[in-house]
Design an enzyme around this catalytic site. Structure first.
Site, PDB file in Angstrom:
ATOM      1  N   SER A 193      -1.390  -1.911   1.658  1.00 53.25           N
ATOM      2  CA  SER A 193      -0.512  -3.069   1.808  1.00 53.25           C
ATOM      3  C   SER A 193       0.833  -2.789   1.163  1.00 53.25           C
ATOM      4  O   SER A 193       1.052  -1.727   0.581  1.00 53.25           O
ATOM      5  CB  SER A 193      -1.154  -4.293   1.166  1.00 53.25           C
ATOM      6  OG  SER A 193      -1.114  -4.139  -0.238  1.00 53.25           O
ATOM      7  N   LYS A 194       1.694  -3.765   1.263  1.00 54.91           N
ATOM      8  CA  LYS A 194       3.057  -3.660   0.715  1.00 54.91           C
ATOM      9  C   LYS A 194       3.051  -3.247  -0.752  1.00 54.91           C
ATOM     10  O   LYS A 194       3.911  -2.519  -1.205  1.00 54.91           O
ATOM     11  CB  LYS A 194       3.748  -5.021   0.809  1.00 54.91           C
ATOM     12  CG  LYS A 194       4.097  -5.384   2.225  1.00 54.91           C
ATOM     13  CD  LYS A 194       5.587  -5.507   2.380  1.00 54.91           C
ATOM     14  CE  LYS A 194       5.970  -4.988   3.727  1.00 54.91           C
ATOM     15  NZ  LYS A 194       7.343  -4.807   3.970  1.00 54.91           N
ATOM     16  N   ARG A 195       2.087  -3.767  -1.482  1.00 55.94           N
ATOM     17  CA  ARG A 195       2.155  -3.482  -2.919  1.00 55.94           C
ATOM     18  C   ARG A 195       1.865  -2.012  -3.222  1.00 55.94           C
ATOM     19  O   ARG A 195       2.111  -1.540  -4.319  1.00 55.94           O
ATOM     20  CB  ARG A 195       1.276  -4.460  -3.704  1.00 55.94           C
ATOM     21  CG  ARG A 195      -0.132  -4.078  -3.915  1.00 55.94           C
ATOM     22  CD  ARG A 195      -0.973  -5.276  -4.313  1.00 55.94           C
ATOM     23  NE  ARG A 195      -2.193  -5.237  -3.549  1.00 55.94           N
ATOM     24  CZ  ARG A 195      -3.234  -4.489  -3.865  1.00 55.94           C
ATOM     25  NH1 ARG A 195      -3.216  -3.743  -4.942  1.00 55.94           N
ATOM     26  NH2 ARG A 195      -4.313  -4.480  -3.110  1.00 55.94           N
TER      27      ARG A 195
END
Ligand code: GLU
Length: 498
Positions: free
Chosen positions: A260-262
């Protein structure tokens, strides 16, 4: 490793994105692998837009998918914009084909009409949940008399068409990476192939299109493997030859969870914005889940086309390694021919430098600092702040506390005097070139009896306005004698006045 034998069929492979959002790295990696295989085999790479789920389509995403592929240098032989012999390449324009296939399946008894309402199906699922059973269609219209179903359909009653899955036995999917994977038919319910709005589901549309477009290998993410027995059943029911199945493993975050983005994963055009080079991202994604051997990581595109094979894809999920991506980008920045790099730098700086710096930018200046900064960059986004001082006649002298650290702590007068000595030593330097500048600065440090590093730190701040800069003497050469001297004098005056 064995090769993915193209077999008797000419290689025709496809990327079949749904325009439901911006392209993420998983989709793009699939595009890269599929494209490489097409180029490796002299086959065709086809782009097909799967927009049959109109409720999930997001405006503008088709363009962003195309732009992302173009930015990465992935071209397609057939597709929505370039056309081809098997078009149209957008599923919403192919409705008649799916309806025709659904009708054939109805006629051969492989499919049936289902008139269950949404409300009825919801109640069915709730009852299943209450009994702790997995939700599945219970087959309530499976044996409904065909003449009655036809009459209701003819009267315009809303309904879907479902595929009649065999209720016994197994269905085997032969996957290039996983071998034979068998599924119990009784676990699979009678799924919808044509929705009440006349649009097909993915299951039907993919079988119809991959057949009509003569796709030899279906390369897709392993999230589709559980649906693959359904697809095999439809292929068989329609009397179509199955493609070679290649279900590739997912990309995971470094913590083993969904990427994911993180974890630093971004949309492809965001990588472009951040200053990744397309070739670096291309190389990085190719080797995230594919390897030639146990050590080679950097490959030219030509080399990848030569050696890439679908059969060598990993069977296991691979982790997304952001550090490796940054490292790889640095490698590409350093290895790029200088002229190309100057051009890339120019484009980036035209965009990134503050508007008060006159455009067009001075190309000769960019050429002169390119060799100084290329070693230091990992991302193009770092370039602007690193080189801005080259474009300015005056750089504001940083506040005194920036100078007065370490050796110079609370010694403003000494720092001022030291800079005065530097000016004196630089004065006779002629020609104004790196070597002479360095000799003079070292002589100044000797005279002052300070460590060269401590002195250079002061000069660096005065010249560049920052503590981190390209190599100092080379930078001073590029800035020029006049401006270098002015900046050192300005800093000496500011420190002396305190
Ligand atoms: N349209 C599907 C998706 O975007 C593609 C699956 C496939 O490649 O067949 O997930």
């Amino acid at each position: 490793m064995t090769t993915a034998d193209p077999g008797a069929r000419p290689v025709r492979v496809r990327l079949a994105p749904s325009p439901t959002g911006d392209p993420h790295v998983g989709m793009i990696r699939q595009a890269i692998w599929t494209w490489l295989y097409a180029r490796h085999t002299d086959g065709k790479f086809i782009l097909r837009i799967e927009d049959t789920d109109q409720t999930r389509s997001v405006e503008g995403t088709v363009d962003r998918i195309l732009d992302s592929l173009r930015w990465l240098g992935i071209d397609w032989d057939e597709g929505p914009d370039v056309g081809g012999d098997y078009g149209p390449y957008v599923q919403s324009e192919r409705k008649a084909l799916y309806q025709e296939a659904a009708n054939r399946l109805l006629a051969s008894g492989h499919a049936y009409r289902c008139f269950a309402t949404a409300e009825e199906l919801r109640e069915m699922r709730e009852a299943q949940q209450a009994k702790k059973l997995p939700p599945r269609y219970d087959g309530r219209f499976r044996d409904y008399p065909v003449d009655q179903a036809e009459a209701r359909a003819a009267a315009g009653e809303s309904h879907v068409i479902r595929f009649k899955m065999p209720q016994e036995g197994t269905t085997t999917v032969t996957d290039l990476l996983r071998g034979e994977v068998s599924f119990e038919n009784k676990e699979l319910d009678d799924f919808v192939i044509l929705k009440s709005d006349g649009f097909p589901t993915y299951h039907l549309a993919h079988v119809v299109d991959d057949t009509a477009m003569e796709i030899s290998h279906v390369t897709r993410g392993e999230e589709w493997l559980p649906s693959a027995p359904r697809h095999v059943q439809i292929f068989n029911a329609l009397g179509y030859e199955q493609p070679v199945w290649v279900h590739s493993p997912v990309i995971l975050g470094p913590d083993g969870g969904k990427l994911s983005k993180r974890h630093g994963a971004k949309f492809v055009l965001e990588y472009a914005d951040d200053g990744y080079l397309p070739d670096a991202l291309f190389n990085f994604l190719t080797i995230t889940g594919w390897a030639l051997d146990d050590h080679t990581e950097v490959f030219s595109r030509e080399r990848l086309i030569e050696v890439f094979d679908l059969a060598d894809l990993s069977k296991n999920p691979s982790g997304f390694d952001q550090t490796k991506l940054e490292w790889m980008n640095g490698v590409y920045l350093r290895e790029m021919p200088e002229e190309e790099l100057v051009d890339i730098f120019r484009q980036r700086l035209e965009r990134d430098l503050p508007a008060d710096i006159a455009r067009p930018l001075d190309e000769a200046l960019i050429e002169s600092f390119t060799p100084l900064v290329r070693e230091r960059l990992k991302l193009l986004a770092e370039l602007g702040p690193l080189v801005e001082f080259f474009f300015r006649d005056t750089v504001p002298t940083p506040p005194n506390e920036d100078f007065l650290v370490k050796k110079w702590k609370e010694r403003a007068a000494d720092a001022s005097a030291a800079l005065g000595t530097v000016v004196k030593f630089l004065e006779p330097v002629d020609p104004w070139a790196t070597e002479g500048i360095e000799t003079a600065m070292r002589a100044a440090a000797d005279e002052l009896e300070v460590r060269a590093g401590d002195l250079f730190a002061l000069v660096r701040l005065a010249i560049t306005g920052t503590r981190i800069s390209p190599p100092l003497f080379e930078s001073m050469e590029v800035v020029g004698k006049g401006l270098s001297t002015e900046r050192i004098e300005a800093a000496a005056a500011q420190l002396g006045a305190s």
